[in-house]
Design an enzyme around this catalytic site. Sequence first.
Site, PDB file in Angstrom:
ATOM      1  N   HIS A 159      -9.236  11.289 -10.529  1.00  0.00           N
ATOM      2  CA  HIS A 159      -8.517  10.068 -10.903  1.00  0.00           C
ATOM      3  C   HIS A 159      -7.794  10.357 -12.223  1.00  0.00           C
ATOM      4  O   HIS A 159      -8.381  10.911 -13.150  1.00  0.00           O
ATOM      5  CB  HIS A 159      -9.508   8.902 -11.071  1.00  0.00           C
ATOM      6  CG  HIS A 159      -8.896   7.726 -11.750  1.00  0.00           C
ATOM      7  ND1 HIS A 159      -7.742   7.122 -11.274  1.00  0.00           N
ATOM      8  CD2 HIS A 159      -9.230   7.047 -12.875  1.00  0.00           C
ATOM      9  CE1 HIS A 159      -7.412   6.121 -12.080  1.00  0.00           C
ATOM     10  NE2 HIS A 159      -8.299   6.059 -13.062  1.00  0.00           N
ATOM     11  N   GLU A 171      -6.693  -3.483  -7.554  1.00  0.00           N
ATOM     12  CA  GLU A 171      -7.299  -4.290  -8.615  1.00  0.00           C
ATOM     13  C   GLU A 171      -6.221  -5.155  -9.270  1.00  0.00           C
ATOM     14  O   GLU A 171      -6.412  -5.679 -10.358  1.00  0.00           O
ATOM     15  CB  GLU A 171      -8.011  -3.405  -9.635  1.00  0.00           C
ATOM     16  CG  GLU A 171      -7.147  -2.368 -10.300  1.00  0.00           C
ATOM     17  CD  GLU A 171      -7.881  -1.641 -11.397  1.00  0.00           C
ATOM     18  OE1 GLU A 171      -8.325  -2.310 -12.338  1.00  0.00           O
ATOM     19  OE2 GLU A 171      -8.019  -0.408 -11.305  1.00  0.00           O
ATOM     20  N   CYS A 193     -10.370   1.297 -10.096  1.00  0.00           N
ATOM     21  CA  CYS A 193      -9.582   2.354  -9.441  1.00  0.00           C
ATOM     22  C   CYS A 193     -10.327   3.026  -8.296  1.00  0.00           C
ATOM     23  O   CYS A 193      -9.760   3.866  -7.593  1.00  0.00           O
ATOM     24  CB  CYS A 193      -9.207   3.424 -10.460  1.00  0.00           C
ATOM     25  SG  CYS A 193      -8.320   2.783 -11.867  1.00  0.00           S
ATOM     26  N   ASN A 214      -0.354   5.483 -14.666  1.00  0.00           N
ATOM     27  CA  ASN A 214      -1.593   5.105 -13.979  1.00  0.00           C
ATOM     28  C   ASN A 214      -1.257   4.171 -12.815  1.00  0.00           C
ATOM     29  O   ASN A 214      -0.629   3.123 -13.010  1.00  0.00           O
ATOM     30  CB  ASN A 214      -2.569   4.426 -14.953  1.00  0.00           C
ATOM     31  CG  ASN A 214      -3.990   4.375 -14.385  1.00  0.00           C
ATOM     32  OD1 ASN A 214      -4.217   4.714 -13.214  1.00  0.00           O
ATOM     33  ND2 ASN A 214      -4.946   3.977 -15.209  1.00  0.00           N
TER      34      ASN A 214
HETATM   35  P1  HMG Z   1      -5.070   6.777 -28.658  1.00  0.00           P
HETATM   36  O1  HMG Z   1      -6.279   6.419 -29.437  1.00  0.00           O
HETATM   37  O2  HMG Z   1      -3.775   6.195 -29.128  1.00  0.00           O
HETATM   38  O3  HMG Z   1      -4.854   8.318 -28.587  1.00  0.00           O
HETATM   39  O4  HMG Z   1      -5.262   6.301 -27.151  1.00  0.00           O
HETATM   40  P2  HMG Z   1      -5.654   9.506 -29.295  1.00  0.00           P
HETATM   41  O5  HMG Z   1      -5.518   9.381 -30.755  1.00  0.00           O
HETATM   42  O6  HMG Z   1      -7.018   9.632 -28.700  1.00  0.00           O
HETATM   43  O7  HMG Z   1      -4.746  10.730 -28.835  1.00  0.00           O
HETATM   44  C1  HMG Z   1      -4.637  11.066 -27.479  1.00  0.00           C
HETATM   45  C2  HMG Z   1      -4.465  12.580 -27.387  1.00  0.00           C
HETATM   46  O8  HMG Z   1      -3.197  12.936 -27.959  1.00  0.00           O
HETATM   47  C3  HMG Z   1      -5.527  13.349 -28.163  1.00  0.00           C
HETATM   48  O9  HMG Z   1      -5.812  14.516 -27.395  1.00  0.00           O
HETATM   49  C4  HMG Z   1      -4.776  13.735 -29.455  1.00  0.00           C
HETATM   50  O10 HMG Z   1      -5.294  14.890 -30.065  1.00  0.00           O
HETATM   51  C5  HMG Z   1      -3.380  13.978 -28.899  1.00  0.00           C
HETATM   52  P3  HMG Z   1      -7.349  14.878 -27.066  1.00  0.00           P
HETATM   53  O11 HMG Z   1      -8.007  15.124 -28.368  1.00  0.00           O
HETATM   54  O12 HMG Z   1      -7.936  13.654 -26.355  1.00  0.00           O
HETATM   55  O13 HMG Z   1      -7.247  16.068 -26.165  1.00  0.00           O
HETATM   56  N1  HMG Z   1      -2.312  13.866 -29.888  1.00  0.00           N
HETATM   57  C6  HMG Z   1      -1.223  14.674 -29.924  1.00  0.00           C
HETATM   58  N2  HMG Z   1      -0.887  15.733 -29.163  1.00  0.00           N
HETATM   59  C7  HMG Z   1       0.301  16.354 -29.429  1.00  0.00           C
HETATM   60  N3  HMG Z   1       1.131  15.952 -30.438  1.00  0.00           N
HETATM   61  C8  HMG Z   1       0.817  14.908 -31.219  1.00  0.00           C
HETATM   62  C9  HMG Z   1      -0.415  14.211 -30.959  1.00  0.00           C
HETATM   63  N4  HMG Z   1      -1.020  13.140 -31.528  1.00  0.00           N
HETATM   64  C10 HMG Z   1      -2.177  12.941 -30.870  1.00  0.00           C
HETATM   65  N5  HMG Z   1       1.654  14.521 -32.178  1.00  0.00           N
HETATM   66  C11 HMG Z   1      -6.164   6.286 -24.933  1.00  0.00           C
HETATM   67  C12 HMG Z   1      -5.474   7.130 -26.010  1.00  0.00           C
HETATM   68  C13 HMG Z   1      -6.208   7.097 -23.649  1.00  0.00           C
HETATM   69  C14 HMG Z   1      -7.594   5.933 -25.388  1.00  0.00           C
HETATM   70  C15 HMG Z   1      -5.335   4.968 -24.712  1.00  0.00           C
HETATM   71  O14 HMG Z   1      -4.046   5.293 -24.253  1.00  0.00           O
HETATM   72  C16 HMG Z   1      -6.006   3.996 -23.736  1.00  0.00           C
HETATM   73  O15 HMG Z   1      -6.830   3.196 -24.128  1.00  0.00           O
HETATM   74  N6  HMG Z   1      -5.608   4.054 -22.422  1.00  0.00           N
HETATM   75  C17 HMG Z   1      -6.205   3.162 -21.395  1.00  0.00           C
HETATM   76  C18 HMG Z   1      -7.618   3.552 -21.037  1.00  0.00           C
HETATM   77  C19 HMG Z   1      -7.719   4.797 -20.215  1.00  0.00           C
HETATM   78  O16 HMG Z   1      -6.764   5.268 -19.617  1.00  0.00           O
HETATM   79  N7  HMG Z   1      -8.949   5.335 -20.094  1.00  0.00           N
HETATM   80  C20 HMG Z   1      -9.198   6.510 -19.291  1.00  0.00           C
HETATM   81  C21 HMG Z   1     -10.601   6.562 -18.727  1.00  0.00           C
HETATM   82  S1  HMG Z   1     -11.063   5.047 -17.896  1.00  0.00           S
HETATM   83  C22 HMG Z   1     -10.235   5.127 -16.364  1.00  0.00           C
HETATM   84  O17 HMG Z   1      -9.717   6.128 -16.006  1.00  0.00           O
HETATM   85  C23 HMG Z   1     -10.188   3.877 -15.546  1.00  0.00           C
HETATM   86  C24 HMG Z   1      -8.852   3.184 -15.529  1.00  0.00           C
HETATM   87  O18 HMG Z   1      -7.933   3.889 -14.739  1.00  0.00           O
HETATM   88  C25 HMG Z   1      -9.031   1.746 -15.008  1.00  0.00           C
HETATM   89  C26 HMG Z   1      -9.738   1.534 -13.695  1.00  0.00           C
HETATM   90  O19 HMG Z   1     -10.668   2.195 -13.293  1.00  0.00           O
HETATM   91  O20 HMG Z   1      -9.343   0.558 -13.059  1.00  0.00           O
HETATM   92  C27 HMG Z   1      -8.240   3.054 -16.900  1.00  0.00           C
END
Ligand code: HMG
Length: 387
Positions: free
Chosen positions: A232, A78, A110, A275
């Site tokens: 994934h 992609e 992906c 990723n």
């Molecule tokens: P965010 O909002 O900054 O993070 O973004 P958060 O506040 O949701 O925290 C993440 C985790 O860290 C949480 O754990 C927190 O509790 C924890 P969870 O509740 O989810 O188990 N946390 C801590 N842990 C330990 N010590 C601390 C601490 N603080 C917080 N101090 C987000 C996270 C993944 C949303 C962001 O990085 C993002 O947007 N990433 C890109 C999108 C993505 O990867 N999506 C995944 C699903 S879609 C997919 O897989 C397709 C893709 O690969 C593309 C394709 O298909 O081509 C992306």
Amino acid sequence: MIGIDDLAMATGTYRIDLAGIAGRLGADPAKYYQGLGQTEMSVVAEDEDIVTLGAAAALPIVERAGRDQIRTLLFATETGIDQSKSAGVYVHRLLDLPPNVRVVELKQACYSSTAAMQFAAALVARNPAEKVLVIASDIARYELGSSAEPTQGAGAAAFTVTADPALLTLEPAAGLFTTDVMDFWRPNHRVTAIVDGHSSISAYLEAIGGAFDDYRAQGGADFGAIDRFCYHQPFTKMARKAHQHLAERSGIELDRETLAAQVDPTMGYNRRIGNSYTASVYLALQALLDDQADLSGERVAIASYGSGAVAEFLAGTVPDGYRSALRNSTNEQILADRPQIDDDSYLARQRTMPRDDPSNYTTGHETRGPFRFAGVRQDQRIYQAAR
Ligand code: HMG
């Protein structure tokens, strides 16, 4: 019996420890290490792209299989570099493959590597003498300073699909799920993806759940009859979330040890690469197979998701004697050899895109891989052997 016969990987030349970007993003490194399950991400050199990574991953495979054996090359990505010409055609030349090869590029976020694997299996079913080379290669880029930035990465997985495979014999049942959702996408004019992070996690879980239900309806195994699960992994914690989701859907209460045994051995490479989009689920499979445990006879699931969104759930069995086909020490070396860069150096690299004059530019010689992208002259991409 049809399935994966050989599997290899490549990644960006450099790595950055996520603690190195945490300060700038105002985050505790533990959020990345534990919260996302990521320690590092790979960063590409200026003269690396999906072609050089894909060709580097595939080179040891064609050297082992023999160049004359490959009659189809499917390139899943992609991170497209051209609206018309397949990245696979450049790879075909770099790998010195013969002319009588069918080459095409596939896209669906992906997921397309898994579509490629299924198309490959169909070709082999029609002619069991055929070997199909599948290459999944991507560079994940999000806006600097966004919450998605620590979930970037770069990597390629290459594998052959053949009769009597050495690594994984695919079972016929496959579960599918497609829904039109805007969780993550990258319009043609953008270098970085647009993502609604939290809704992308819900979209992923819904799609994997839907694909699993369809897998069961198509005669697929019970959740309890599957030994290991390769999901994934946009970040490795996502695999645990998905596994818990499927267990709940199947009415199974997972204890910590079972969850760790079924999923954690798949995370070793993605935790350090970040990723790699289309490659991610096959790097999960590679990490699992490379792990010390003897998996002979075990049933392994592949749960593939591509935003937008398409998911597929299927499974296969690991044949006896598979360990002799692994490349585990090379894979560890690839990861360990990446020089670490700091945040300034990483930012400078990220800011090279887009180019001031995208029709003409030259790249510096940096890559440690076998092939390099030398730049663009009059809108033609130049690829060459690096050594
Ligand atoms: P965010 O909002 O900054 O993070 O973004 P958060 O506040 O949701 O925290 C993440 C985790 O860290 C949480 O754990 C927190 O509790 C924890 P969870 O509740 O989810 O188990 N946390 C801590 N842990 C330990 N010590 C601390 C601490 N603080 C917080 N101090 C987000 C996270 C993944 C949303 C962001 O990085 C993002 O947007 N990433 C890109 C999108 C993505 O990867 N999506 C995944 C699903 S879609 C997919 O897989 C397709 C893709 O690969 C593309 C394709 O298909 O081509 C992306």
